[in-house]
Design an enzyme around this catalytic site. Sequence first.
Site, PDB file in Angstrom:
ATOM      1  N   ILE A  92       0.837  -1.203   0.000  1.00 29.01           N
ATOM      2  CA  ILE A  92       0.000   0.000   0.000  1.00 29.01           C
ATOM      3  C   ILE A  92       0.869   1.250   0.000  1.00 29.01           C
ATOM      4  O   ILE A  92       0.785   2.069  -0.900  1.00 29.01           O
ATOM      5  CB  ILE A  92      -0.970   0.020   1.201  1.00 29.01           C
ATOM      6  CG1 ILE A  92      -1.952  -1.166   1.119  1.00 29.01           C
ATOM      7  CG2 ILE A  92      -1.754   1.328   1.215  1.00 29.01           C
ATOM      8  CD1 ILE A  92      -2.856  -1.308   2.324  1.00 29.01           C
ATOM      9  N   LYS A 110       1.050  -3.472   9.060  1.00 30.52           N
ATOM     10  CA  LYS A 110       2.074  -2.429   9.144  1.00 30.52           C
ATOM     11  C   LYS A 110       3.348  -3.083   9.653  1.00 30.52           C
ATOM     12  O   LYS A 110       3.405  -3.567  10.783  1.00 30.52           O
ATOM     13  CB  LYS A 110       1.580  -1.359  10.129  1.00 30.52           C
ATOM     14  CG  LYS A 110       2.479  -0.153  10.279  1.00 30.52           C
ATOM     15  CD  LYS A 110       1.720   0.904  11.093  1.00 30.52           C
ATOM     16  CE  LYS A 110       2.499   2.196  11.248  1.00 30.52           C
ATOM     17  NZ  LYS A 110       1.705   3.226  11.959  1.00 30.52           N
ATOM     18  N   ASP A 164      -2.186  13.916  16.276  1.00 31.04           N
ATOM     19  CA  ASP A 164      -1.871  14.076  14.855  1.00 31.04           C
ATOM     20  C   ASP A 164      -3.090  13.807  13.991  1.00 31.04           C
ATOM     21  O   ASP A 164      -3.031  13.032  13.038  1.00 31.04           O
ATOM     22  CB  ASP A 164      -0.708  13.170  14.456  1.00 31.04           C
ATOM     23  CG  ASP A 164      -0.149  13.555  13.083  1.00 31.04           C
ATOM     24  OD1 ASP A 164      -0.277  14.747  12.710  1.00 31.04           O
ATOM     25  OD2 ASP A 164       0.380  12.683  12.381  1.00 31.04           O
TER      26      ASP A 164
END
Lengths: 407, 310
Positions: free
Chosen positions: A26, A58, A160
């Site tokens: 990705i 991930k 964030d």
Amino acid sequence: MLAEFRTKRETERIRVEEKYQVIGFISSGTYGRVYKARAKKTVKSADGEEKELVYAIKKFKPDKEGDIHTYTGISQSACREISLCRELQHQNIISLQEVLLEDNSIHMVFEYAEHDFLQIIHHHSQNERKPIPEFTIKSFLWQLLNGVAYLHANWVLHRDLKPANILVTADGVVKIGDLGLARIYERPLQPLFNGDKVVVTIWYRAPELLLGSRHYTKAIDIWAVGCIFAELLTLRPIFKGEEAKMDNKKNVPFQKNQLTKIFDVLGKPTKEQWPTIDQQPEYHNLSSFRSYPNRLREFYNSCSSNSDAGFGLLSEMLEYDPVRRITAEGALHHPYFDEDPKPSMDSFEGQRFQYPLRVVKSEDNDMKVPPAANSTVQGQAGATHGGTRGKHGHSGKDEGRPPKRRV
Amino acid sequence: MFMLIFMPLFRTNWLLSRQALAECRKIDRQYVTEEELMRVNIWFAQIITDLGRSLQVRQVIVATAITYFKRFYTKNSFRNTEPNLVAATCMYLACKIEESPQHIKAVITDMKTIMQEKGEPFSYDNPKVAEMEFYLLEELNFNMIVYHPYRSLMTLAQDLGTKNEDVHWAWYVINDSYRTDMCLLYPPHVIAAAALYLQIALKGGAQYGDYSLTSMNTANNSSVAGVTTRGAKRGAAAAASNNNNNNNNINTSVNETPKVKDIRLWFAQLNVDLEQIIDIVQEIISLYKLWSEEDKQNEKIRDILNKLLK
């Protein structure tokens, strides 16, 4: 003795590839790479149909890859993300399926989300060339606030929030992602600023941080949500400033440009609006600004929505004084959400078109091999599923979104 | 309960029953007695505490590291592992999680010094600790956030109107509780309540508007009387002597803190099982008993460790 323990652990350890088949790459960032994968074991759904489960894996780069002698264990940000994701469980927070360790790398297996806010904003601004339907915006915003309220109720700050980090499933459910910078502030900590520097991506950074405030608060997350709301409405970042870089002496610079962008829309803050503004460390710098009128109403009128309540909510989220800024819980009960169209947990309900699927590079499906240099997916975001971090992170399409600074 | 807000994320249950804990320790118990195992736990909690002191980290980090260590040994036997390496790794990980990262080399260097003083070389390097960290994460099931009784203590103390001095000593009792199995058996707020109970109730509770409370702890009187401790020993010892003199000084300090509440009523309203509190109190008192013998037992712990590890 350790040898015995090691053998026991290694035999119990499940290999990533035993359980998952990688579909493709990705995106990547400084932290590592994200892959789309399917579970090798299918599950039977209620109607007896074989269902395939899809995940985003991930894979963190080990610090100083390859050099065993300087290897110092898992990184602080992986530590944060795993520890928080492990505890948090909410419909609007991306869920961590499991963590696998292999080849000195951490693999976090997340539920898969097909879209993200950034990708959807791009689709409307570049392809559709028309605004996001109000029902979708309202559902997005409500669910985003719902997730933020949960984080805040659990003493977690995201720190964030930005469109790339807000994911959406194919069923229209918002999932807040990338908790790599999130912190628990309930426990006695050092000042939250320490060791971290400023972290929020500059376009979504609250004025108190720009004026030198050293503490992260819930209000800082809410400012970012306000910026995201505005961006959903107009398909453009509301305060698109340029970040002043740190000088050689590592002095934190004054972010004049970003503040100018904010004043352009909201006017220059007054002491009536923000009684403690003169206690901000960078307050003295404000004298160099001329005065600006507040043009938020004008800004709002130029967008697709004509809801007064919507304008009210936006201005309460973009309140200068962090103490007066609306809370996530307060925002969830704002009259805007009582008005038609009412928000839904399926933001795409009744929608006749489908957003383009996340681009996956199927030729890069070996997690052990870095993807080819030019294969970074264009325009795909979502830091949990890719991200805008680092030099590989993004594309020309996103108008040069600033990377977040991290120490 | 109001204090539950401090543990909303306490999703994964690491708490064990006494039976389950005994089951976890079956292998170790083949080599040493229950009491010897208690001494082993005190020994390693001390090593981690010393390491924390040497690295100058906050008490919460020490508490987190000891909790990791204890959780690790609910899934492994001492015999098949290297507890000194596990202890150092627990501290290294706890510093990261508590947002006060220490360099891996600093942890190793300080651990070497501490073990040297104890006459036991620590001969692991960076890659070993980093490798162990990986295993530790897996054994912890990646649950790295640990809730401690300290914050509950502050909330409880504030609600009760506890005197600063008592909060202070209750805090030390909590520190000491990490040398026992309490953090594996009871949730943090119950341990906090027990620490307050130990500190206040054993003093007689007179200052907190209750004169009948002493009857609640007659069961403990015999063990309390003989207690000498370190850490909280001054507090507990004072409590013990106060307790004996209770009838004499009943009215001396009633007015010291005007906001205090009726302690018995207050504990009853806490919705915390009083039996659990008594269990924790007794456990801590037996810790103090064992611990006070520690000075003489340096040789003894060697014998125990030899039996356990070799």
